[in-house]
Write an enzyme that holds these catalytic residues in place. Structure first.
Site, mmCIF file in Angstrom:
data_model
loop_
_atom_site.group_PDB
_atom_site.id
_atom_site.type_symbol
_atom_site.label_atom_id
_atom_site.label_comp_id
_atom_site.label_asym_id
_atom_site.label_seq_id
_atom_site.Cartn_x
_atom_site.Cartn_y
_atom_site.Cartn_z
ATOM 1 N N TYR A 120 0.841 -1.199 0.000
ATOM 2 C CA TYR A 120 0.000 0.000 0.000
ATOM 3 C C TYR A 120 0.871 1.242 0.000
ATOM 4 O O TYR A 120 1.937 1.268 0.630
ATOM 5 C CB TYR A 120 -0.938 -0.007 1.204
ATOM 6 C CG TYR A 120 -2.161 -0.842 0.964
ATOM 7 C CD1 TYR A 120 -3.377 -0.256 0.639
ATOM 8 C CD2 TYR A 120 -2.095 -2.227 1.021
ATOM 9 C CE1 TYR A 120 -4.503 -1.029 0.388
ATOM 10 C CE2 TYR A 120 -3.212 -3.002 0.768
ATOM 11 C CZ TYR A 120 -4.416 -2.407 0.446
ATOM 12 O OH TYR A 120 -5.513 -3.173 0.179
ATOM 13 N N ASP A 153 0.669 -12.471 1.117
ATOM 14 C CA ASP A 153 -0.502 -13.302 1.406
ATOM 15 C C ASP A 153 -0.164 -14.778 1.505
ATOM 16 O O ASP A 153 -0.681 -15.494 2.361
ATOM 17 C CB ASP A 153 -1.565 -13.090 0.327
ATOM 18 C CG ASP A 153 -2.237 -11.733 0.457
ATOM 19 O OD1 ASP A 153 -2.309 -11.226 1.595
ATOM 20 O OD2 ASP A 153 -2.666 -11.187 -0.556
ATOM 21 N N TYR A 179 -10.089 -9.329 0.452
ATOM 22 C CA TYR A 179 -9.908 -9.673 -0.962
ATOM 23 C C TYR A 179 -10.085 -11.162 -1.204
ATOM 24 O O TYR A 179 -9.726 -11.994 -0.369
ATOM 25 C CB TYR A 179 -8.522 -9.255 -1.448
ATOM 26 C CG TYR A 179 -8.504 -7.889 -2.083
ATOM 27 C CD1 TYR A 179 -9.034 -7.664 -3.348
ATOM 28 C CD2 TYR A 179 -7.959 -6.805 -1.408
ATOM 29 C CE1 TYR A 179 -9.019 -6.413 -3.925
ATOM 30 C CE2 TYR A 179 -7.944 -5.547 -1.975
ATOM 31 C CZ TYR A 179 -8.483 -5.352 -3.236
ATOM 32 O OH TYR A 179 -8.469 -4.105 -3.797
ATOM 33 N N HIS A 193 -2.749 0.963 -4.193
ATOM 34 C CA HIS A 193 -1.911 -0.166 -3.789
ATOM 35 C C HIS A 193 -1.627 -1.026 -5.016
ATOM 36 O O HIS A 193 -1.996 -0.670 -6.141
ATOM 37 C CB HIS A 193 -2.611 -0.984 -2.695
ATOM 38 C CG HIS A 193 -3.948 -1.523 -3.102
ATOM 39 N ND1 HIS A 193 -5.093 -0.757 -3.108
ATOM 40 C CD2 HIS A 193 -4.338 -2.739 -3.536
ATOM 41 C CE1 HIS A 193 -6.118 -1.474 -3.509
ATOM 42 N NE2 HIS A 193 -5.675 -2.687 -3.789
ATOM 43 N N HIS A 237 -1.202 -5.266 -6.588
ATOM 44 C CA HIS A 237 -1.313 -6.724 -6.467
ATOM 45 C C HIS A 237 -0.229 -7.307 -7.374
ATOM 46 O O HIS A 237 -0.333 -7.211 -8.600
ATOM 47 C CB HIS A 237 -2.677 -7.236 -6.936
ATOM 48 C CG HIS A 237 -3.845 -6.591 -6.265
ATOM 49 N ND1 HIS A 237 -4.558 -7.201 -5.254
ATOM 50 C CD2 HIS A 237 -4.443 -5.398 -6.466
ATOM 51 C CE1 HIS A 237 -5.537 -6.398 -4.867
ATOM 52 N NE2 HIS A 237 -5.485 -5.298 -5.587
ATOM 53 N N HIS A 277 -3.284 -0.806 -8.414
ATOM 54 C CA HIS A 277 -4.729 -0.670 -8.226
ATOM 55 C C HIS A 277 -5.058 0.760 -7.809
ATOM 56 O O HIS A 277 -4.912 1.138 -6.649
ATOM 57 C CB HIS A 277 -5.214 -1.667 -7.178
ATOM 58 C CG HIS A 277 -6.701 -1.744 -7.055
ATOM 59 N ND1 HIS A 277 -7.338 -2.747 -6.370
ATOM 60 C CD2 HIS A 277 -7.681 -0.953 -7.536
ATOM 61 C CE1 HIS A 277 -8.636 -2.555 -6.430
ATOM 62 N NE2 HIS A 277 -8.862 -1.457 -7.132
#
Length: 777
Positions: free
Chosen positions: A417, A431, A514, A572, A574, A737
């Site tokens: 972020y 993640d 998410y 942010h 991904h 994003h």
């Protein structure tokens, strides 16, 4: 983004996160009991070949067997479906059609007083007719089959016996140790039993200590036990539970909430967030096992993510089970307007059914976890950390199963972020490596998460106590129409065309707010696509501005977009990395680059220039690491194998991104950010390493609170020669994003894509053997 709902009691949370299998089984049990009761109530007697047979309601009989029933009143046909089996049966007929093939049945379906009745034996007769060949019995277990329930239990029993003084074991991982690669290929290609032992590896967490070990399941012995000091493992389920209990019992936290108008702490949902590493600038003791807690208010709309409690961060010591620090900033009012995501506040549009049926059965077979579809063969597994894994991928080229890939899976991902405020600066979620995306698998539902014709497969994983549990419907396999494979209409001649079918293997993981969808897509022309889709709910930040005309709007939206009144979606990224152990026609491979160049025209004529190409062979790991140029061609090739024209057989690697969000060329931070000390994989789209069964994760084995890169940065530091070697390709893709209103309160799925395409691997178009259509047919 993130993170995790933890306002449930321990038992509720346990049931929620360790799949919905328990509730699913309970529901099925209730339905089965109810169906049995109804069958007793409604059963009647009928004569069959001189004897009597129990007749029961059709719906109840099929419900008990796990099948669905539909009735077409116009055709007077009952359709029974269960997974890959589709049966059509007419009243009073002694023949049923099972996947398009006729099956004689002992006694017919009859209609009495408007009720369809069938013999109580009909379900077994239809569904065990062997006319459906989708599922076959595995004769030789695939050597890469994940650990079974019994093997997980055996592993824990071996540990308990060998280490009786070790108690309260917390497992972050119990998995199959990578077996010998050559022996695996030999077993698969020769269809022979694997001769090596089954060995389980495990990881046990104890504060800031990790224990790595191995257990030989064939010999039933513990063969390795290694203690790693000052190492942090994953965040486990009991940590989620502990966090919620800690914040709800803290007087200091309750006082901070009261300043913000929150008097009922039971309505507060805490999210357990990893803290990263900042070289001591965050004033956190590196020896402590801590999480940061950012909270949301549950206002009863089913979407607490829309009600962030801004500028309040609790630091929790997980070992001491207490808050050791509360960080507070200026008070921002909590957005209270309901923002449900289930449509409860909308005028629902009802769509007519869209049917996807396969009246003659599937075009693929599943044997154990081996899938065969047309010329493709591959193996499916689910890993607790990285999720869906495909192995031993081959393509049958004119009778020969040619190797393409040994293993392929998500290696890891990062979601950094850009907002530097107190509740955001530390958010760079790994993640897979910090939370375990396989463990957080989301069970799939037909007609929403996967199409009607999908086959859904369960998966078995170990929980944090070492107990096996089943995730129902963890993986979907389905075939779909994907446009024309090719077409040509010559003037005055018949049309030549054929449809493209694709076989999709889908898996979804839910990480807090998410949901990530991963599709492996196989095409009949030899192409493999990897599609990563992000959906779920934007991470919301409370701000003072209601519209862009308010005086604070410019500063409030400096690092994000105003997507609702008083809500900013911070910018942010991904970023995904896929580990692809390629074996293109064998494991002796190298890397080639082909770049387009402008050449001088030396052949005469009016043109001054010509289009040419420049081909380069890459010799070392560091030379292969690069940012991808979509105008170039990058190949993994086998120089010892050629197609009929004499070109080396190759596969093209395309780590491109697509969709609304712009491509993430790397983490959008300054070079002196600590994130770059910890990770490197996100800043190059192509990495190549020599095969090493211990090099599995681009972020390293233990990235939680890590202060240096133990992943791809370490793997490539020795700059090994990669020419004509057994190579692993790591492809990075992703998006930046930038939030928009159309993604709130829930985000339509945004996809990025990776492609592996044959490049002179075949002698001609490999899909010429697919059925074609023309005007004469």
């Amino acid at each position: 983004m993130k993170r995790f709902q933890s306002n449930l009691s321990f038992k509720q949370k346990h049931a929620s996160d360790f799949s919905k299998s328990v509730s699913s089984r309970i529901s099925k049990s209730i339905l089965t009991t109810l169906a049995g009761s109804l069958m007793l109530i409604y059963s009647s007697q009928a004569l069959a070949h001189g004897g009597s047979v129990d007749m029961v309601p059709l719906n109840d009989a099929m419900m008990t067997a796990g099948a669905d029933v539909e009735y077409d009143s116009y055709a007077d046909v009952y359709t029974i479906t269960k997974n890959s089996t589709r049966v059509q049966i007419k009243p009073n007929s002694r023949t049923a059609m099972v996947n398009g093939q006729a099956l004689a049945i002992t006694n017919p379906l009859v209609v009495k007083d408007g009720q369809a009745l069938v013999p109580d034996t009909l379900a077994n007769e239809l569904l065990q007719s062997n006319l459906d060949q989708t599922f076959k019995i595995e004769q030789n277990p695939h050597p890469l089959n994940v650990l079974s329930s019994d093997e997980i239990k055996q592993t824990v029993a071996i540990i308990n016996k060998a280490k009786p003084t070790e108690t309260n074991l917390r497992f972050s991982d119990i998995r199959l140790k990578q077996p010998d690669k050559d022996k695996v290929w030999k077993s698969v290609t020769e269809k022979a039993p694997y001769t090596g032992d089954r060995v389980a590896t495990f990881t046990i967490l104890k504060g800031n200590t990790v224990v790595e070990g191995e257990a030989n399941l064939n010999k039933n012995t513990l063969t390795s036990w290694k203690v790693l000091e000052n190492t942090f493992g994953m965040v486990l389920l009991d940590d989620f539970i502990a966090v919620q209990e800690i914040i709800q019992s803290s007087p200091e936290y309750a006082a901070a909430l009261e300043k913000r108008g929150v008097n009922d702490v039971s309505k507060v949902v805490g999210t357990p967030l990893t803290v990263g590493y900042f070289g001591g600038k965050d004033n956190l003791d590196q020896q402590l096992r801590v999480l940061k807690i950012v909270s949301y208010l549950d206002v009863g709309d089913g979407n607490y993510w829309a009600h962030p409690i801004e500028n309040l961060v609790a630091v929790v010591d997980l070992d001491e089970r207490k808050i050791i620090k509360i960080e507070e900033g200026s008070i921002i009012p909590i957005p209270m307007t309901p923002r449900p995501i289930d449509g409860r506040d909308q005028d629902i549009i009802t769509s007519k059914p869209l049917r996807v049926i396969e009246p003659e059965g599937k075009n693929y077979t599943i044997t154990g976890r081996d899938v065969e579809w047309h010329d493709w063969k591959f193996h499916i597994g689910l890993d607790s950390r990285t999720g869906l894994q495909l192995s031993t991928v081959t393509f049958n080229d004119k009778g020969v199963d040619r190797k393409i890939m040994y293993q392929g899976n998500l290696g890891g991902m990062v979601v950094p972020y850009g907002d530097p405020d107190m509740g955001w600066y530390f958010k760079s979620y790994l993640d897979s490596g910090e939370y375990g995306m396989g463990t957080l698998t989301s069970p799939l539902e037909k007609n929403v998460d996967a199409p009607e014709n999908a086959v859904l497969l369960d998966a078995v994983l170990p929980d944090y106590e070492g107990n096996p549990y089943t995730i129902p419907n963890a993986i979907a396999v389905f075939e779909r129409y994907a446009g024309p494979e090719f077409k040509h209409q010559e003037m005055g001649q018949k049309n030549v065309s054929t449809e493209r079918r694709e076989l999709v293997v889908r898996w979804i993981s839910t990480i807090g707010n998410y949901d990530y969808i991963f599709d492996w897509v196989f095409e009949p022309n030899g192409t493999i696509g990897i599609d990563a889709g992000a959906t779920g709910i934007e991470a919301a930040k409370s701000v003072l501005a209601k519209t862009m005309h308010d005086p604070t709007a410019k500063e409030d939206t400096r690092f994000g977009t105003l997507i609702d009144h008083n809500i900013v979606g911070p910018t942010h990224q991904h970023i995904y990395n896929f580990r692809l152990d390629m074996d293109v026609d064998g494991k002796t491979n190298h890397i080639n680059r082909i770049d387009s160049v402008i050449e001088e025209n030396t052949r005469g004529g009016p043109r001054t220039s010509a289009m040419g190409t420049r081909e380069t062979t890459v010799l070392t790991e560091s030379a292969a690491t690069e940012n991808f140029d979509p105008a170039s061609v990058r190949l993994i090739s086998n120089a010892s194998k050629e197609n009929k024209m004499g070109n080396p057989v190759s596969y093209q690697m395309i780590p491109f991104a697509g969709g609304t969000h712009p491509i993430a060329k790397g983490a959008n931070f300054a070079d002196d950010e600590w994130l770059f000390n910890r990770l490197n994989f996100m800043d190059k789209q192509i990495w190549v390493t020599n095969y090493d069964p211990n090099e599995l994760y681009p972020e390293g084995t233990y990235p939680n609170r890590s202060d240096k890169d133990t992943g791809l940065g370490t793997f490539t530091a020795d700059n090994e020669n990669i020419h004509n070697k057994d190579l692993v390709v790591w492809l990075t893709t992703g998006t930046t994003h930038i939030a928009r209103a159309e993604e709130w309160p829930i985000m339509p799925t945004e996809w990025v894509n990776v492609l592996l395409k044959p490049w002179n691997f075949f002698d001609e178009t490999p899909s010429l053997n697919m059925n074609q259509s023309d005007d004469d047919k």
